[in-house]
Design an enzyme around this catalytic site. Structure first.
Site: not given
Length: 548
Positions: A381, A460-462
């Protein structure tokens, strides 16, 4: 004035001037013992030379003892004489003697004693003697030589009882010239013996007695000598080499110990002589050498015997056998050890500097396992910084959306998930990120110089990525610096922690065609950190070959 003159006259006297000097061996006091009522002749120790001039003084007195033989206490021929001695004569005397070497003085303590009650002797004043049991022994009346007693037989007592020197036991005890001879000696002859003789002085006869404690011990049995070396052992020696063998024997304590080697009379073999040594603890040893000028074939596997023992006892034997030296593996072992150490050190150096290339070679070889079949959809990812509007810099977009896929996907057959490229419109972004991260084997984080307008992905991704990587420990993280970052203070704590633990891979140079080859150092480091890629033939992959 008169006192000074008196001292001057004293100092002019050689004897008196010697007394004012420090006494020689003044720490040693000699003793003279005598039974009360008997004459005593005390000697000045040590025995001076014939031409010595001896003078006696009572200790503390500067007046010499008289030389008049009519006196009770007088000096004569170097002796202090008291005839007879009484208890009040106890005390200290000083003898001073002079010769050509100078003068010396000694202190003598006179001890006049009495016999113990009911006995003819004082137990503390007995002369100690020890004899071995044998056919006969001779007991001498001690310390009477100075009295110049006329030769005659003394009276003898055992335990204060007179010995029968005539009659039935005359052949058992024989007295002659102040000596007692005992035949057929046994342990029962042990006891306290007293000899009695006499001295005539100025018409009066004075009795002189001496008492001795005689102990008869059993004669030590003859025993074999103890050979310390050799020990019936083998000895390695080179052919033609000189050699000295030493027979070491502990003496048996009875008689003279004879030691010799029983071997060839060849002129090249030389036997030495006995060397006797006494150790500090009183043990006596005999050493006897046998020297070979050169060892020959005939000397091998032969017993070289050492024999030792007293004259009147059986001898002991011990031998040594010469043998060829064992093979010397020391040199080869050292060589093997050196080669092994060199190989290990070289291997460690090679592994340290070429670890990445070795791992990549192994993955591409036939020995490696196939691509991991763990149900994951993606190999990595990709997360990179964006500004508040969701955009990133041109260089970042070029690297993430163009260069990474060209190298890792097209040339190396990896599958990547990149937000903005692989998600579908209308999908909930949090669900997409969570699903994609859970389906990925690695997390690649691309870093650039951080500005106030840029952040490392959506919040939110981190959080999802760091939770999986650090908390759940499900993802291995690969940090890539697109450009050198000198200040990490603005970075999240999670990024600082990852950099501290495993470091970063830094891009160097421009985006050129040569830099897109997977065989450059940068891409090798990325591939080393990535999971094993599916093995494919070169025809299936589109490598860009360079000289790097």
């Amino acid at each position: 004035m008169l006192g000074q003159l008196f001292v001057l006259l004293l100092l002019k006297s050689p004897v008196l001037s010697c007394m004012f000097q420090p006494a020689h061996n003044s720490s040693s006091i000699y003793r003279c013992y005598i039974h009360e009522g008997e004459p005593v002749f005390c000697k000045c120790p040590p025995v001076p030379s014939v031409d010595s001039n001896i003078t006696w003084f009572r200790n503390g007195s500067q007046t010499a003892i008289s030389t008049d033989t009519q006196e009770k206490i007088f000096q004569e021929n170097g002796y202090l004489k008291i005839i007879p001695a009484r208890r009040d004569d106890n005390g200290f005397f000083t003898c001073v003697f002079q010769n050509a070497e100078g003068c010396q003085q000694h202190i003598i303590e006179l001890n006049v004693f009495q016999n113990d009650d009911g006995l003819c002797y004082n137990f503390k004043m007995l002369y100690p003697f020890e004899y071995f049991q044998s056919e006969s022994i001779t007991i001498q009346c001690p310390d009477i030589q100075a009295y110049n007693i006329a030769a005659k037989s003394a009276k003898w007592y055992k335990d204060c009882k007179p010995l029968n020197l005539a009659g039935g036991r005359s052949k058992y005890y024989i007295s002659s010239n102040n000596e007692l001879n005992i035949n057929n000696v046994t342990k029962e002859d042990s006891g306290n013996y007293t000899c009695e003789t006499s001295l005539m002085h100025r018409g009066t006869e004075y009795k002189i007695t001496r008492s001795m404690n005689c102990i008869i011990t059993a004669t030590p049995e003859a025993r074999k000598s103890n050979i310390i070396y050799p020990t019936n052992n083998y000895l390695s020696v080179e052919l033609g080499a000189p050699l000295t063998l030493t027979c070491k024997v502990e003496e048996s304590g009875r008689g003279i110990t004879i030691v010799f080697w029983n071997y060839s009379d060849d002129e090249r073999v030389i036997e030495g002589t006995n060397e006797n040594i006494v150790t500090a603890d009183g043990k006596r040893f005999v050493y006897h050498n046998l020297t070979f000028l050169s060892v020959k074939e005939e000397d091998y596997n032969q017993k070289i015997v050492c024999e030792a023992g007293p004259i009147d006892a059986d001898s002991s034997e011990a031998y040594v056998i010469l043998k060829y030296p064992d093979p010397n593996f020391q040199g080869p072992l050292i060589a093997i050890f050196a080669v092994g150490a060199f190989f290990i050190i070289t291997s460690l150096i090679v592994v340290k500097f070429f670890k990445v290339d070795i791992v990549l070679w192994y993955r591409s070889s036939l020995f490696s396992r196939p691509h991991l079949n763990d149900g994951k959809a993606y190999d990595s990812y990709i997360m990179y910084p964006k500004n508040a509007t969701g955009n990133s810099s041109y260089e970042m977009d070029l690297f993430v959306l163009k260069i990474l896929p060209d190298v890792l996907e097209t040339q190396c057959a990896y599958r990547l998930f990149i937000i903005g490229r692989d998600d579908l419109p209308g999908q909930a972004m949090a669900d997409v990120v969570d699903e994609a991260i859970s389906q990925s084997r690695r997390l690649i984080i691309v870093l650039g110089n951080v500005s106030n307008e840029s952040t490392l992905g959506e919040d939110f991704e981190q959080k999802i990525a760091m939770y999986d990587a650090l908390i759940r420990n499900k993802l291995k993280v690969i940090l890539i610096e697109l450009e050198k970052i000198t200040d990490y203070s603005c970075m999240p704590e999670s990024i600082k922690y990852i950099k501290q633990k495993q470091g970063v891979v830094r891009w160097k140079g421009e985006f050129t065609e040569a830099s897109l080859s997977p065989n450059t150092r940068f891409w090798k480091n990325i591939r080393y950190r990535m999971p094993p890629a599916p093995r494919q033939s070169d025809s299936e992959l589109h490598y860009i070959y360079t000289e790097d």
